[in-house]
Scaffold this active site. Structure first.
Site, PDB file in Angstrom:
ATOM      1  CG  ASN A 129      -2.139   0.926   0.994  1.00  0.00           C
ATOM      2  OD1 ASN A 129      -2.598   1.092  -0.141  1.00  0.00           O
ATOM      3  ND2 ASN A 129      -2.615   1.549   2.041  1.00  0.00           N
ATOM      4  CE  LYS A 184      -4.694   3.347   5.103  1.00  0.00           C
ATOM      5  NZ  LYS A 184      -4.264   4.724   5.239  1.00  0.00           N
ATOM      6  CB  SER A 196      -7.868   2.218  15.461  1.00  0.00           C
ATOM      7  OG  SER A 196      -9.015   2.842  14.967  1.00  0.00           O
ATOM      8  CE1 TYR A 221      -7.393  -1.581  10.685  1.00  0.00           C
ATOM      9  CE2 TYR A 221      -9.226  -0.288  11.549  1.00  0.00           C
ATOM     10  CZ  TYR A 221      -7.863  -0.442  11.329  1.00  0.00           C
ATOM     11  OH  TYR A 221      -6.983   0.529  11.763  1.00  0.00           O
ATOM     12  CE  LYS A 271      -4.988  -1.536  13.617  1.00  0.00           C
ATOM     13  NZ  LYS A 271      -3.545  -1.637  13.430  1.00  0.00           N
TER      14      LYS A 271
HETATM   15  P1  NAD Z   1      -0.830   2.623   5.240  1.00  0.00           P
HETATM   16  O1  NAD Z   1      -1.531   1.533   4.501  1.00  0.00           O
HETATM   17  O2  NAD Z   1      -0.592   3.912   4.526  1.00  0.00           O
HETATM   18  O3  NAD Z   1       0.568   2.088   5.786  1.00  0.00           O
HETATM   19  C1  NAD Z   1       0.797   0.750   6.129  1.00  0.00           C
HETATM   20  C2  NAD Z   1       2.060   0.296   5.408  1.00  0.00           C
HETATM   21  O4  NAD Z   1       2.312  -1.048   5.788  1.00  0.00           O
HETATM   22  C3  NAD Z   1       1.928   0.328   3.890  1.00  0.00           C
HETATM   23  O5  NAD Z   1       3.022   1.007   3.353  1.00  0.00           O
HETATM   24  C4  NAD Z   1       1.923  -1.141   3.486  1.00  0.00           C
HETATM   25  O6  NAD Z   1       2.559  -1.357   2.234  1.00  0.00           O
HETATM   26  C5  NAD Z   1       2.677  -1.784   4.642  1.00  0.00           C
HETATM   27  N1  NAD Z   1       2.299  -3.176   4.923  1.00  0.00           N
HETATM   28  C6  NAD Z   1       1.063  -3.705   5.058  1.00  0.00           C
HETATM   29  N2  NAD Z   1       1.150  -5.018   5.349  1.00  0.00           N
HETATM   30  C7  NAD Z   1       2.465  -5.323   5.400  1.00  0.00           C
HETATM   31  C8  NAD Z   1       3.209  -6.507   5.647  1.00  0.00           C
HETATM   32  N3  NAD Z   1       2.608  -7.687   5.842  1.00  0.00           N
HETATM   33  N4  NAD Z   1       4.556  -6.449   5.646  1.00  0.00           N
HETATM   34  C9  NAD Z   1       5.196  -5.285   5.408  1.00  0.00           C
HETATM   35  N5  NAD Z   1       4.569  -4.135   5.148  1.00  0.00           N
HETATM   36  C10 NAD Z   1       3.208  -4.145   5.145  1.00  0.00           C
HETATM   37  O7  NAD Z   1      -1.648   2.858   6.581  1.00  0.00           O
HETATM   38  P2  NAD Z   1      -1.541   4.047   7.642  1.00  0.00           P
HETATM   39  O8  NAD Z   1      -2.703   4.935   7.456  1.00  0.00           O
HETATM   40  O9  NAD Z   1      -0.171   4.621   7.629  1.00  0.00           O
HETATM   41  O10 NAD Z   1      -1.800   3.230   8.982  1.00  0.00           O
HETATM   42  C11 NAD Z   1      -0.722   2.688   9.718  1.00  0.00           C
HETATM   43  C12 NAD Z   1      -1.247   1.926  10.909  1.00  0.00           C
HETATM   44  O11 NAD Z   1      -2.082   2.784  11.678  1.00  0.00           O
HETATM   45  C13 NAD Z   1      -2.107   0.712  10.564  1.00  0.00           C
HETATM   46  O12 NAD Z   1      -1.821  -0.303  11.484  1.00  0.00           O
HETATM   47  C14 NAD Z   1      -3.526   1.212  10.749  1.00  0.00           C
HETATM   48  O13 NAD Z   1      -4.413   0.180  11.093  1.00  0.00           O
HETATM   49  C15 NAD Z   1      -3.351   2.173  11.908  1.00  0.00           C
HETATM   50  N6  NAD Z   1      -4.372   3.224  11.959  1.00  0.00           N
HETATM   51  C16 NAD Z   1      -4.552   4.030  10.870  1.00  0.00           C
HETATM   52  C17 NAD Z   1      -5.546   5.010  10.901  1.00  0.00           C
HETATM   53  C18 NAD Z   1      -5.811   5.876   9.707  1.00  0.00           C
HETATM   54  O14 NAD Z   1      -6.899   6.447   9.624  1.00  0.00           O
HETATM   55  N7  NAD Z   1      -4.881   6.018   8.777  1.00  0.00           N
HETATM   56  C19 NAD Z   1      -6.308   5.178  12.068  1.00  0.00           C
HETATM   57  C20 NAD Z   1      -6.070   4.347  13.164  1.00  0.00           C
HETATM   58  C21 NAD Z   1      -5.092   3.362  13.098  1.00  0.00           C
HETATM   59  C1  WQD Z   2     -15.276  10.377   8.906  1.00  0.00           C
HETATM   60  C2  WQD Z   2     -16.677  10.945   8.829  1.00  0.00           C
HETATM   61  C3  WQD Z   2     -18.282   9.511   7.742  1.00  0.00           C
HETATM   62  C4  WQD Z   2     -16.475   9.686   3.781  1.00  0.00           C
HETATM   63  C5  WQD Z   2     -12.338   5.289   9.935  1.00  0.00           C
HETATM   64  C6  WQD Z   2     -12.198   3.883  10.457  1.00  0.00           C
HETATM   65  C7  WQD Z   2     -11.515   3.885  11.786  1.00  0.00           C
HETATM   66  C8  WQD Z   2     -10.209   4.659  11.735  1.00  0.00           C
HETATM   67  C9  WQD Z   2     -10.391   6.016  11.139  1.00  0.00           C
HETATM   68  C10 WQD Z   2      -8.431   3.141  11.277  1.00  0.00           C
HETATM   69  C11 WQD Z   2     -17.766   9.915   9.127  1.00  0.00           C
HETATM   70  C12 WQD Z   2     -18.083  10.789   6.954  1.00  0.00           C
HETATM   71  C13 WQD Z   2     -16.749   9.864   5.118  1.00  0.00           C
HETATM   72  C14 WQD Z   2     -17.365  10.261   2.814  1.00  0.00           C
HETATM   73  C15 WQD Z   2     -18.692  11.159   4.604  1.00  0.00           C
HETATM   74  N1  WQD Z   2      -9.235   4.033  10.908  1.00  0.00           N
HETATM   75  N2  WQD Z   2     -17.821  10.576   5.524  1.00  0.00           N
HETATM   76  N3  WQD Z   2     -18.441  10.970   3.279  1.00  0.00           N
HETATM   77  O1  WQD Z   2     -15.360   6.396   9.823  1.00  0.00           O
HETATM   78  O2  WQD Z   2     -14.395   7.919  11.593  1.00  0.00           O
HETATM   79  O3  WQD Z   2     -13.118   6.028  10.833  1.00  0.00           O
HETATM   80  O4  WQD Z   2     -11.047   5.895   9.869  1.00  0.00           O
HETATM   81  O5  WQD Z   2      -8.337   2.605  12.343  1.00  0.00           O
HETATM   82  O6  WQD Z   2     -11.305   2.567  12.115  1.00  0.00           O
HETATM   83  O7  WQD Z   2     -13.491   3.333  10.577  1.00  0.00           O
HETATM   84  O8  WQD Z   2     -13.417   7.941   9.299  1.00  0.00           O
HETATM   85  O9  WQD Z   2     -12.818   9.318   7.379  1.00  0.00           O
HETATM   86  O10 WQD Z   2     -14.224   7.239   6.997  1.00  0.00           O
HETATM   87  O11 WQD Z   2     -15.237   9.198   8.124  1.00  0.00           O
HETATM   88  O12 WQD Z   2     -19.674  11.797   4.953  1.00  0.00           O
HETATM   89  O13 WQD Z   2     -17.183  10.112   1.590  1.00  0.00           O
HETATM   90  O14 WQD Z   2     -16.921  11.381   7.487  1.00  0.00           O
HETATM   91  O15 WQD Z   2     -19.627   9.138   7.752  1.00  0.00           O
HETATM   92  O16 WQD Z   2     -18.784  10.570   9.813  1.00  0.00           O
HETATM   93  P1  WQD Z   2     -14.194   7.060  10.410  1.00  0.00           P
HETATM   94  P2  WQD Z   2     -13.859   8.386   7.870  1.00  0.00           P
END
Ligand code: NAD
Ligand code: WQD
Length: 334
Positions: free
Chosen positions: A35, A85, A124, A149, A153
């Site tokens: 990704n 994710k 998360s 997902y 977590k």
């Molecule tokens: P991302 O997908 O941009 O980054 C994850 C990276 O991990 C990617 O570069 C992907 O290529 C790599 N990857 C995935 N599986 C792998 C594997 N098996 N081996 C090696 N590399 C691997 O995601 P992000 O937004 O940077 O999120 C990072 C972490 O934070 C994740 O664990 C995600 O669940 C958590 N998180 C993200 C959000 C969010 O909204 N972005 C919110 C809460 C938690």
């Molecule tokens: C934010 C708000 C939608 C898109 C997700 C994951 C959560 C965490 C963070 C990883 C919500 C609204 C969205 C659109 C919209 N990730 N929305 N139109 O749902 O809070 O959380 O990302 O751990 O696990 O579930 O984030 O950015 O999807 O949405 O109206 O096209 O925007 O309904 O209220 P969310 P989001």
């Protein structure tokens, strides 16, 4: 001293890597590029004038992971981002999510507990589901998971907690991110979702740049002041800094640590407020329309951030305005 950043070329991992390199810390970026892409390394190098050691490796490959640690015996901490994710994808592909997010973590933690290397884990706010109390503090109980997902977590957190109990010299911090948004202020790195983004801000910026005709607001009659959902949007640079502060806390502590921290701003912002703020700071018009609520969405979610501020002195500094401005600059730049 080296820090291993798994998923280091992804959205959050790349920002953390720049902060570590800027502090003069050597970084090993492990990523299987599922990704992300090696182009991210160019952005990191431009920002920091330094480069991490890059390892194209899959954490599901236990043997290669072991070899990496044998080759780098000076790894003093691991920040673990590598995981899938997408909430929606996890419903369609639960086994892949368990294999990667749980299986990958198990491979890693087996080595870390043995070598007594501290861990920071990307958790998360999804673990809370629709919390009964707002703002949400770390002591709020988990709600039943609404997706595979979310369950990975919750399970990941428990695996780490039980490992800290069983291996008294092993330390870990769980960081529960609220909604990360924005990009590096240089616009050299940022979020690069593959396919159609599920998250609000990348979908919004892609709509304004012309990739989608309209942004759909999921639900207009929620029990909130303007009828749209409320979230806690945290600038990715603030989130990255929370990892640096957590790492310092872990490494400088004389005792073993197991801590859980929310990482958010503490402020709830509605979807409509976010759109209006974006329009104000960028001068761009956002084409939007209301549509059906998205199944599984929580109504309101924002963090109680007292614990992380008291324990490690971290708090968010960037405003929503800066986060949206940086997200827009990144969208235009890449
Ligand atoms: P991302 O997908 O941009 O980054 C994850 C990276 O991990 C990617 O570069 C992907 O290529 C790599 N990857 C995935 N599986 C792998 C594997 N098996 N081996 C090696 N590399 C691997 O995601 P992000 O937004 O940077 O999120 C990072 C972490 O934070 C994740 O664990 C995600 O669940 C958590 N998180 C993200 C959000 C969010 O909204 N972005 C919110 C809460 C938690
Ligand atoms: C934010 C708000 C939608 C898109 C997700 C994951 C959560 C965490 C963070 C990883 C919500 C609204 C969205 C659109 C919209 N990730 N929305 N139109 O749902 O809070 O959380 O990302 O751990 O696990 O579930 O984030 O950015 O999807 O949405 O109206 O096209 O925007 O309904 O209220 P969310 P989001």
């Amino acid at each position: 001293m080296k820090i291993l950043v798994t998923g280091g070329l992804g959205y959050i991992g790349s920002h953390v890597t720049t902060l570590l390199l800027n502090k003069g810390i050597s970084v090993i970026c492990l990523d299987n590029l599922e990704n992300s892409s090696e182009v991210v390394l160019d952005g990191i190098k431009t920002i920091t004038r330094r480069q991490p050691i890059f390892k194209n490796l899959d954490i599901r490959d236990k043997n290669l992971l072991r070899i990496l640690f044998d080759e780098h015996i000076d790894i003093k901490g691991v920040i673990h981002f590598a995981a899938y994710k997408s909430v929606e994808e996890s419903v369609r592909k639960p086994l892949q999510y368990y294999q990667n997010n749980v299986g990958g973590l198990l491979n890693l933690i087996e080595i870390l507990t043995k070598e007594e290397i501290p861990l920071i884990f990307s958790s998360s706010c999804t673990v809370y589901g629709q919390s009964k109390k707002l703002p949400i503090s770390e002591s709020e109980p988990f709600q039943p998971p609404t997706s595979p997902y979310g369950f990975t977590k919750q399970v990941g957190e428990k695996i780490i907690e039980h490992s800290c109990t069983a291996y008294p010299n092993f330390s870990a911090i769980l960081l529960r991110y609220f909604n990360p948004i924005g990009a590096h202020p240089t616009a050299k790195i940022g979020e690069n979702p593959q396919g159609i983004p599920q998250n609000l801000v990348p979908f919004l910026t892609q709509t304004v740049i012309g990739k989608h005709p309209v942004l759909k607001i999921f639900g207009s009659d929620y029990n909130t002041p303007d009828g749209t959902c409320i979230r806690d949007y945290i600038h990715v640079m603030d989130l990255a800094q929370a990892h640096i502060d957590s790492l310092n806390f872990l490494i400088s502590s004389k005792e073993s640590i197991f801590e859980t921290f929310n990482v958010g701003t503490g402020n709830g912002v509605s979807v409509l407020e976010l759109i209006k703020t974006f329009e104000k700071v960028t001068g761009e018009k956002v084409p939007y329309e209301y549509c059906e609520a998205r199944s599984g969405d929580t109504v309101s979610s924002f963090a109680d951030v007292e614990k992380i501020e008291k324990k490690i002195g971290w708090k968010a500094n960037y405003s929503l305005e800066e986060a949206l401005k940086n997200a827009w600059e990144w969208e235009k730049n890449h």
